[in-house]
Design a protein around this motif. Structure first.
Motif, PDB file in Angstrom:
ATOM      1  N   ARG A 171      77.104  70.676  25.706  1.00  0.00           N
ATOM      2  CA  ARG A 171      77.261  71.427  26.958  1.00  0.00           C
ATOM      3  C   ARG A 171      78.538  71.094  27.705  1.00  0.00           C
ATOM      4  N   THR A 172      79.290  70.103  27.236  1.00  0.00           N
ATOM      5  CA  THR A 172      80.568  69.780  27.876  1.00  0.00           C
ATOM      6  C   THR A 172      81.631  69.623  26.811  1.00  0.00           C
ATOM      7  N   ALA A 173      82.865  69.907  27.220  1.00  0.00           N
ATOM      8  CA  ALA A 173      84.021  69.737  26.348  1.00  0.00           C
ATOM      9  C   ALA A 173      85.146  69.132  27.174  1.00  0.00           C
ATOM     10  N   SER A 174      85.962  68.316  26.538  1.00  0.00           N
ATOM     11  CA  SER A 174      87.116  67.716  27.204  1.00  0.00           C
ATOM     12  C   SER A 174      88.376  68.153  26.490  1.00  0.00           C
ATOM     13  N   VAL A 175      89.410  68.479  27.289  1.00  0.00           N
ATOM     14  CA  VAL A 175      90.702  68.855  26.736  1.00  0.00           C
ATOM     15  C   VAL A 175      91.786  68.492  27.752  1.00  0.00           C
ATOM     16  N   ASP A 176      92.717  67.650  27.360  1.00  0.00           N
ATOM     17  CA  ASP A 176      93.882  67.288  28.181  1.00  0.00           C
ATOM     18  C   ASP A 176      93.518  66.836  29.595  1.00  0.00           C
ATOM     19  N   GLY A 177      92.486  66.044  29.759  1.00  0.00           N
ATOM     20  CA  GLY A 177      92.100  65.555  31.085  1.00  0.00           C
ATOM     21  C   GLY A 177      91.195  66.493  31.862  1.00  0.00           C
ATOM     22  N   TYR A 178      90.864  67.627  31.283  1.00  0.00           N
ATOM     23  CA  TYR A 178      89.957  68.597  31.899  1.00  0.00           C
ATOM     24  C   TYR A 178      88.582  68.440  31.256  1.00  0.00           C
ATOM     25  N   THR A 179      87.548  68.667  32.046  1.00  0.00           N
ATOM     26  CA  THR A 179      86.185  68.725  31.540  1.00  0.00           C
ATOM     27  C   THR A 179      85.652  70.115  31.843  1.00  0.00           C
ATOM     28  N   VAL A 180      85.065  70.736  30.857  1.00  0.00           N
ATOM     29  CA  VAL A 180      84.471  72.058  31.027  1.00  0.00           C
ATOM     30  C   VAL A 180      82.987  71.926  30.709  1.00  0.00           C
ATOM     31  N   ALA A 181      82.152  72.307  31.672  1.00  0.00           N
ATOM     32  CA  ALA A 181      80.700  72.259  31.505  1.00  0.00           C
ATOM     33  C   ALA A 181      80.178  73.673  31.330  1.00  0.00           C
ATOM     34  N   LEU A 182      79.289  73.865  30.369  1.00  0.00           N
ATOM     35  CA  LEU A 182      78.740  75.182  30.056  1.00  0.00           C
ATOM     36  C   LEU A 182      77.288  75.244  30.509  1.00  0.00           C
ATOM     37  N   ASP A 183      76.955  76.311  31.224  1.00  0.00           N
ATOM     38  CA  ASP A 183      75.578  76.549  31.658  1.00  0.00           C
ATOM     39  C   ASP A 183      75.143  77.911  31.138  1.00  0.00           C
ATOM     40  N   GLY A 184      73.979  77.980  30.503  1.00  0.00           N
ATOM     41  CA  GLY A 184      73.448  79.226  29.960  1.00  0.00           C
ATOM     42  C   GLY A 184      73.179  79.077  28.478  1.00  0.00           C
ATOM     43  N   ASP A 185      72.427  80.024  27.925  1.00  0.00           N
ATOM     44  CA  ASP A 185      72.067  80.010  26.512  1.00  0.00           C
ATOM     45  C   ASP A 185      72.345  81.362  25.885  1.00  0.00           C
ATOM     46  N   LEU A 186      72.716  81.353  24.615  1.00  0.00           N
ATOM     47  CA  LEU A 186      72.905  82.592  23.867  1.00  0.00           C
ATOM     48  C   LEU A 186      71.544  83.145  23.482  1.00  0.00           C
ATOM     49  N   ARG A 187      71.406  84.478  23.581  1.00  0.00           N
ATOM     50  CA  ARG A 187      70.157  85.150  23.201  1.00  0.00           C
ATOM     51  C   ARG A 187      70.501  86.297  22.261  1.00  0.00           C
ATOM     52  N   PRO A 188      70.045  86.241  21.026  1.00  0.00           N
ATOM     53  CA  PRO A 188      70.369  87.292  20.060  1.00  0.00           C
ATOM     54  C   PRO A 188      69.927  88.668  20.542  1.00  0.00           C
ATOM     55  N   GLY A 189      70.833  89.633  20.489  1.00  0.00           N
ATOM     56  CA  GLY A 189      70.510  91.009  20.833  1.00  0.00           C
ATOM     57  C   GLY A 189      70.285  91.268  22.306  1.00  0.00           C
ATOM     58  N   ALA A 190      70.557  90.302  23.165  1.00  0.00           N
ATOM     59  CA  ALA A 190      70.360  90.465  24.610  1.00  0.00           C
ATOM     60  C   ALA A 190      71.547  89.852  25.350  1.00  0.00           C
ATOM     61  N   THR A 191      71.834  90.379  26.514  1.00  0.00           N
ATOM     62  CA  THR A 191      72.928  89.845  27.311  1.00  0.00           C
ATOM     63  C   THR A 191      72.522  88.508  27.915  1.00  0.00           C
ATOM     64  N   ALA A 192      73.401  87.552  27.792  1.00  0.00           N
ATOM     65  CA  ALA A 192      73.171  86.211  28.334  1.00  0.00           C
ATOM     66  C   ALA A 192      74.333  85.841  29.245  1.00  0.00           C
ATOM     67  N   LYS A 193      74.014  85.227  30.357  1.00  0.00           N
ATOM     68  CA  LYS A 193      75.038  84.776  31.308  1.00  0.00           C
ATOM     69  C   LYS A 193      75.446  83.352  30.948  1.00  0.00           C
ATOM     70  N   LEU A 194      76.740  83.175  30.665  1.00  0.00           N
ATOM     71  CA  LEU A 194      77.298  81.852  30.411  1.00  0.00           C
ATOM     72  C   LEU A 194      78.294  81.560  31.528  1.00  0.00           C
ATOM     73  N   THR A 195      78.112  80.440  32.205  1.00  0.00           N
ATOM     74  CA  THR A 195      79.036  80.032  33.255  1.00  0.00           C
ATOM     75  C   THR A 195      79.696  78.737  32.832  1.00  0.00           C
ATOM     76  N   LEU A 196      81.023  78.741  32.842  1.00  0.00           N
ATOM     77  CA  LEU A 196      81.785  77.553  32.488  1.00  0.00           C
ATOM     78  C   LEU A 196      82.461  77.039  33.746  1.00  0.00           C
ATOM     79  N   THR A 197      82.298  75.746  34.015  1.00  0.00           N
ATOM     80  CA  THR A 197      82.835  75.124  35.213  1.00  0.00           C
ATOM     81  C   THR A 197      83.901  74.125  34.791  1.00  0.00           C
ATOM     82  N   ILE A 198      85.103  74.294  35.349  1.00  0.00           N
ATOM     83  CA  ILE A 198      86.264  73.512  34.941  1.00  0.00           C
ATOM     84  C   ILE A 198      86.618  72.501  36.027  1.00  0.00           C
TER      85      ILE A 198
END
Length: 163
Positions: free
Chosen positions: A17-44
């Motif tokens: 749910r988190t990734a680091s790149v060049d001193g930045y942290t990105v947190a991901l909120d939400g889940d993928l749902r096959p065949g349905a729209t899913a809200k993914l929010t990434l916080t940097i």
């Protein structure tokens, strides 16, 4: 036709749910749902401080690409809103409404620009189908069941940047 050269398959990184790149942290909120729209929010954030001055990159505060493990089905998703629309803030959150075609494991790549440099944060998520294990559970990965899909929503729209 196969490409010449050596090929060594690599395991897809574990879901995170988190990734680091060049001193930045990105947190991901939400889940993928096959065949349905899913809200993914990434916080940097950078060094623990929310980034509130993202710069437009190709006409948006972020671009999200998803590739399905196994057959590399491809999605390119644009965020909700756009710079200068009077409602979209330049961070720290970038929200996407994403629809994956089937259950499976997906690699997600978020491109965002800050301080004049484009960076890419990488994630692995699992989309579970009806009756499948919950996303992120050890039994969740599945073989893809549908052909490669490309979303094109927004391509060619004014301000997109690919024109």
């Amino acid at each position: 036709m196969p490409a010449p050269g050596a090929f060594t398959p690599r395991q897809v990184p574990a879901p995170a749910r988190t990734a680091s790149v060049d001193g930045y942290t990105v947190a991901l909120d939400g889940d993928l749902r096959p065949g349905a729209t899913a809200k993914l929010t990434l916080t940097i954030s950078r060094d623990g401080v929310p980034v509130t001055d993202l710069q437009p990159y190709l006409g948006a505060y972020g671009h999200l690409v998803a590739l399905r493990s196994g057959d590399l089905a491809y999605l390119h998703v644009h965020p909700d809103g756009e710079p200068g629309d009077g409602r979209t803030q330049p961070g720290p959150q970038v929200t996407f409404h994403t629809e994956v075609p089937s259950a499976g494991t997906y690699r997600l790549f978020l491109d965002f620009q800050h301080a004049g440099t484009v960076r890419t944060a990488e994630f692995t998520l699992t989309a579970a189908g009806i009756g499948d294990p919950a996303p992120g559970s050890p039994a969740a990965p599945h073989e893809p069941t549908s052909p490669a899909t490309t979303t094109t929503d927004g391509h060619g729209d004014p301000g997109h940047g690919h024109d």
